[in-house]
Enzyme design. Structure first.
Site, PDB file in Angstrom:
ATOM      1  N   ARG A  64       0.823  -1.216   0.000  1.00  0.00           N
ATOM      2  CA  ARG A  64       0.000   0.000   0.000  1.00  0.00           C
ATOM      3  C   ARG A  64       0.855   1.264   0.000  1.00  0.00           C
ATOM      4  O   ARG A  64       0.421   2.307  -0.495  1.00  0.00           O
ATOM      5  CB  ARG A  64      -0.987  -0.028   1.157  1.00  0.00           C
ATOM      6  CG  ARG A  64      -2.084  -1.093   0.946  1.00  0.00           C
ATOM      7  CD  ARG A  64      -2.928  -1.309   2.166  1.00  0.00           C
ATOM      8  NE  ARG A  64      -2.162  -1.760   3.312  1.00  0.00           N
ATOM      9  CZ  ARG A  64      -1.857  -3.033   3.579  1.00  0.00           C
ATOM     10  NH1 ARG A  64      -2.264  -3.980   2.775  1.00  0.00           N
ATOM     11  NH2 ARG A  64      -1.157  -3.363   4.635  1.00  0.00           N
ATOM     12  N   GLU A 101       4.337  -7.672  13.123  1.00  0.00           N
ATOM     13  CA  GLU A 101       3.506  -7.890  14.304  1.00  0.00           C
ATOM     14  C   GLU A 101       3.146  -9.368  14.436  1.00  0.00           C
ATOM     15  O   GLU A 101       3.002  -9.884  15.533  1.00  0.00           O
ATOM     16  CB  GLU A 101       2.237  -7.035  14.166  1.00  0.00           C
ATOM     17  CG  GLU A 101       1.277  -7.121  15.311  1.00  0.00           C
ATOM     18  CD  GLU A 101       0.058  -6.247  15.093  1.00  0.00           C
ATOM     19  OE1 GLU A 101      -0.815  -6.267  15.964  1.00  0.00           O
ATOM     20  OE2 GLU A 101      -0.037  -5.555  14.063  1.00  0.00           O
TER      21      GLU A 101
END
Length: 176
Positions: A64, A101
């Protein structure tokens, strides 16, 4: 629509998707924001504002971040340095492993930008900071000067900002 109204509308388009890509992770989906022209433009202009005129190229972090970098480059009149996932570039000059993460990955860059150029790094979300920390290391490794990091959304409480180089300003348009 005023700048603050446009940003409020843009922020309202960011969706929280629980348990994606795995249980316990809340994915922040910016696709509805980038699908709306006025929201996309207002958001990218807000990302660029603190760094106006202070960079020669934008580095877009896959995937993105590429979309944001394209808009930022067009608005600013500069080029783009793609920061890609491993194996996607024909002539990688440097690579860096990092922790996400919820996973690990490797990113790469090519040395297609003039050495010494000032680089503004762009990504959609700052979470734990692993991707942007690795991207900063890559930019430095190929002889470029990182002058700032701009993200659409910073996820507070995950320590991402603290993981990034203290000498590089970080700007988040939105926080959650």
């Amino acid at each position: 629509m005023s700048g603050s109204d446009a940003l409020a509308a843009a922020e309202s388009r960011i969706r929280a998707i629980p348990d994606y890509p795995q249980s316990g992770v809340v994915f922040r989906d910016v696709a509805p924001l980038i699908a709306d022209g006025p929201s996309l433009r207002a958001s990218v202009e807000a990302m660029l504002a603190p760094f106006a005129g202070g960079f020669d190229v934008v580095a877009g972090v896959e995937a993105r971040g590429f979309l944001l970098a394209g808009v930022a480059a067009a608005i600013s009149g500069v080029g783009i340095l793609p920061v890609r996932k491993s194996g996607k570039l024909p002539r990688p000059a440097a690579s860096e492993d990092y922790a996400l993460e919820y996973d690990t990955a490797t990113i790469e860059v090519q040395a297609d930008v003039q050495e010494g150029s000032r680089v503004l790094l762009l990504d959609d979300v700052l979470a734990t900071g692993g991707t942007l920390d690795a991207a900063t290391a890559l930019v430095r490794r190929i002889g470029l000067e990182p002058v700032g990091i701009a993200v659409l959304l910073e996820l507070l409480g995950l320590g991402g900002r603290e993981r990034l180089a203290p000498d590089i300003p970080v700007h988040a348009v939105f926080t959650a």
